[in-house]
Each structure stands twice: as C-alpha cells, then as structure tokens.
Enzyme design. Structure first.
Site, mmCIF file in Angstrom:
data_model
loop_
_atom_site.group_PDB
_atom_site.id
_atom_site.type_symbol
_atom_site.label_atom_id
_atom_site.label_comp_id
_atom_site.label_asym_id
_atom_site.label_seq_id
_atom_site.Cartn_x
_atom_site.Cartn_y
_atom_site.Cartn_z
ATOM 1 N N CYS A 1 53.189 -43.750 0.007
ATOM 2 C CA CYS A 1 52.479 -44.896 0.584
ATOM 3 C C CYS A 1 51.237 -45.249 -0.234
ATOM 4 O O CYS A 1 51.373 -45.847 -1.291
ATOM 5 C CB CYS A 1 52.167 -44.624 2.052
ATOM 6 S SG CYS A 1 51.747 -46.112 2.968
ATOM 7 N N HIS B 1 56.929 -42.749 4.784
ATOM 8 C CA HIS B 1 56.353 -41.411 4.945
ATOM 9 C C HIS B 1 57.453 -40.376 5.181
ATOM 10 O O HIS B 1 57.913 -40.185 6.320
ATOM 11 C CB HIS B 1 55.370 -41.406 6.113
ATOM 12 C CG HIS B 1 54.117 -42.163 5.828
ATOM 13 N ND1 HIS B 1 52.961 -41.543 5.409
ATOM 14 C CD2 HIS B 1 53.853 -43.494 5.866
ATOM 15 C CE1 HIS B 1 52.030 -42.464 5.222
ATOM 16 N NE2 HIS B 1 52.538 -43.657 5.491
ATOM 17 N N GLU C 1 57.236 -37.284 5.387
ATOM 18 C CA GLU C 1 56.817 -36.157 6.230
ATOM 19 C C GLU C 1 57.158 -36.442 7.692
ATOM 20 O O GLU C 1 57.102 -35.536 8.533
ATOM 21 C CB GLU C 1 55.303 -35.878 6.086
ATOM 22 C CG GLU C 1 54.369 -36.920 6.674
ATOM 23 C CD GLU C 1 54.043 -38.049 5.717
ATOM 24 O OE1 GLU C 1 54.805 -38.251 4.751
ATOM 25 O OE2 GLU C 1 53.019 -38.728 5.950
#
Lengths: 183, 206
Positions: free
Chosen positions: A86, A168, A170
């Site tokens: 990002c 993202h 994660e």
C-alpha cells in the site's frame, strides 16, 4: 532477518499495531525473524544485517510517508528483495518515477492477477483488503502483475526483486507475505 | 495508554439484538464503565437496521467531533472486515483518523493478555453451538480461554466473540477507578442462545 519498515506518521504511533505488528506475527509464525524499524530510524542503521525488507502500510488518513522521499533513496541500490504494501508500494513506485494519484478503496475487492510471478503465482483472481486514498502509476522498468497501468494493484521490477501490492496481504492472502519471506 | 488522549467513549444502543455492527447485551451499562474510568460517554440510539444503522454511527461520530473535538476514533476490531471497513468509510467521510490497534491480533493471546493486565470479564451472552448455559455469568479465566481455543480448533468460533458467538461485559479493568458489582441479573437460555441481563449494578471500591 527481515526488516519491517514502519512508515506510519510518527515513531511509536498507534498505527503500528495495525500495520506493522500483524506482518511481524505472520512472519514469526512461519518461522522467520523480523525486526521493525520506523523510517526515521533507518538513517545510520546497519541495513546489511537484513536479507529483505517489507515497507508496511499506513492508516487511511496518514500520508506522511510521501512528504520525505529522500528517506527512501537507499531502496534503489539495496538489491535485496523488497515488498511494498500500500503506502510502501507508493513509496517504491514514486521512487522509480511513477505518479501518486488519488484512488480511494476501502474493503474487500477482487484482484485480477495478469502476469506470473513467484510472489502471486499465475493469472487468476484473489480477494484483497484495500485501505487507501492513493495509488501509484506503473513506473518505467516495472511489470504489471495485477490491475491496470493507471491503477496497478501489484507490480514487480523487471530486473530487481522489488514488489509492490496495493492491498493488504496481512489481512487477506497472507501467503503473499509467507512467499516473500522465502523468495 | 499511548500519547493520545481519550476524549470520550461512543456507544450505540441498538434496538436490534442481532445487529451486525454493534454489541447489544447490557450495552446500556457502558455508562457505568465510563463513569468508573472518568471518561465522558456519548450514547446514541439506533433501530439497528442493517446498513442504515451506519447513519446513526455517523451521526454519533459527528456529535463527538462537535462536542469533544475528536480527531480520530479507536475501535476494538480484530478480524471483522465487515465492521472495520464500515467504520473506516465513515471516518474517512468525516475526516477522522481511524485506529484499530487490535487488528489481526491473535485472539487467544489477546484474551490471555486481558487476564494478565487485570481485566475482569464476565461472559454475558452465548450464541453458538456448543456453548451451554454454564457459560452465562462465568468469568473469563485461563480455563475458559483454553476451552474457547479448543472450540476454535474444532468449530471455527472466534475466541474473542467477534462473530457474535459470545458476548462479554467488563467488570474491572486497569483504567477503572472502581469495579462494577452486579446487584441483580436475569438469565435466559434456549437452544445454544442465551443472555445474562444485568438488571441492577453499582460501582464499588476494590
């Protein structure tokens, strides 16, 4: 040892729990050592002790990373695997000549992979969690992995192991972080 | 607590017990928790209709911005993209920062951290198989956390209850000046769904 670069608005911010710590946990759970440093701590740090780096994302309102591009000049000559997430992708893209442009996305979106890479695999569709107000256009010398040249969702430098993903991993597609750790 | 100051708490009182966005069991007692912490609380009612309840949240944040000059919001979102993305959108629209310090935390480790830090947590609702009525009114303990971890492995429930599987009420916490004592409560349970409804509670020392 993997370097996690904290791009959040200030050292010790509340955002690091949201954008840096989850990545560290994923790496540690998959057996990799990781150390987080705020961008302001990189000057003078011994970067040779890290074999790769992840530039982490930031909060939606946080655009501080774009204010000091000189802090990231070391990336160009580092020649080790780098993954920008990002804000991290925007840092990499602008460093290599891309333009940061407005692009708001919040929530889950399909990510269409258009080219093969060791990081994302072959063409197909994955679900990515997006949280950004900007994106970066495809810089010269980079290959589009997902999205479009005007709004790349993932890219890879043609000669260096430098990746950028707009979403993202994660949050969704943790395999991307796990794969990056062993590239 | 970080350097930022907590200006107020914001609680939505939903008329919909099955709200997608907001915690409902005993939520009106958040006012007592706020009093114990010495932090102002902004309460707002919502009918709890899916998606339109977000307008009530937006109004509450707008009121907080006006009354308490907040510059951002902190949520307890852990994994719920549904909830987190909606709060993020509202904060963006209002020009507010949005922080989610528990985001993607390991839920079992988070529960253990609560105990280590001195939180006293009451289990006030269960809404998933195979949670029976013995859970209602029990405290969060290491044993209960072990059970929740086992249920996570077997049935995929969220140990923190973020999916609505369990609901809790904090009776004591490091920020509390006084703990909460439940004076009177009623319990209802049927078919793996149950609530402990606090009817009367007070702040007590120690």
């Amino acid at each position: 040892m993997i370097l996690l670069v904290d791009l959040c608005y200030e050292k010790g911010s509340l955002s690091r729990y949201e954008f840096v710590h989850p990545i560290k946990r994923i790496l540690e759970r998959s057996g990799h050592l990781a150390e987080a440093l705020h961008i302001t701590d990189l000057e003078g740090a011994d970067l040779d002790c890290y074999d790769r780096a992840i530039l982490c994302g930031t909060a939606l309102q946080d655009n501080a990373y774009a204010s000091h591009p000189d802090q990231f000049l070391w990336l160009k000559g580092w020649r080790r695997p780098i993954l920008g997430i990002c804000a991290g992708m925007q840092v990499i893209g602008s460093l290599f000549g891309g333009r940061i442009v407005p692009d708001l996305a919040i929530g889950l979106e399909r990510v269409e992979i258009v080219a093969c890479s060791p990081l994302l695999g072959g063409p197909g569709s994955i679900e990515g969690y997006h949280l950004h107000r900007f994106c970066v256009t495809l810089p010269e010398g980079f290959m589009l992995l997902a999205g479009t040249p005007e709004r790349p969702q993932a890219f890879l430098h043609r000669d260096l192991p430098v990746y950028g993903v707009l979403f993202h991993p994660e949050v969704r597609c943790r395999f991307i972080i796990e794969r990056f750790a062993v590239l | 607590m970080e350097r930022d100051q907590v200006a107020c708490l914001i609680t939505l009182l939903s008329e919909n017990e099955d709200s997608y966005m907001f915690h409902t069991p005993n939520v009106r007692w958040a006012e007592l928790q706020a009093r114990s912490m010495g932090i102002p609380i902004l309460l707002r009612r919502t009918c709890g209709e899916k998606e339109s309840e977000l307008q009530d949240l937006r109004a509450a944040l707008l009121a907080a911005a006006g009354r308490y000059s907040i510059s951002g919001v902190v949520t307890g979102a852990i994994e719920s993209v549904y909830q987190a993305s909606r709060v993020q959108r509202i904060c963006y629209d209002l020009g507010l920062w949005c922080f989610n310090p528990l985001w993607q935390a390991d839920q079992v480790e988070y529960l253990r951290m609560l105990l280590r830090e001195g939180f006293q947590v009451l289990i006030s609702g269960v809404f998933a198989y195979p949670l029976d009525s013995s859970w209602l009114g029990s405290k969060l303990t290491e044993e209960r956390i072990d059970e929740l971890e086992a249920l996570q492995r077997r049935y995929g429930i969220n140990p923190s209850g973020e999916g609505g599987e369990i609901e809790t009420f904090v009776l004591d916490a490091p920020l509390f000046r006084e703990r909460i004592e439940i004076v009177r409560a009623s319990v209802s349970y049927s078919g793996y769904r149950g609530r402990l409804q606090i009817e009367e509670a007070r702040l007590v020392e120690g």
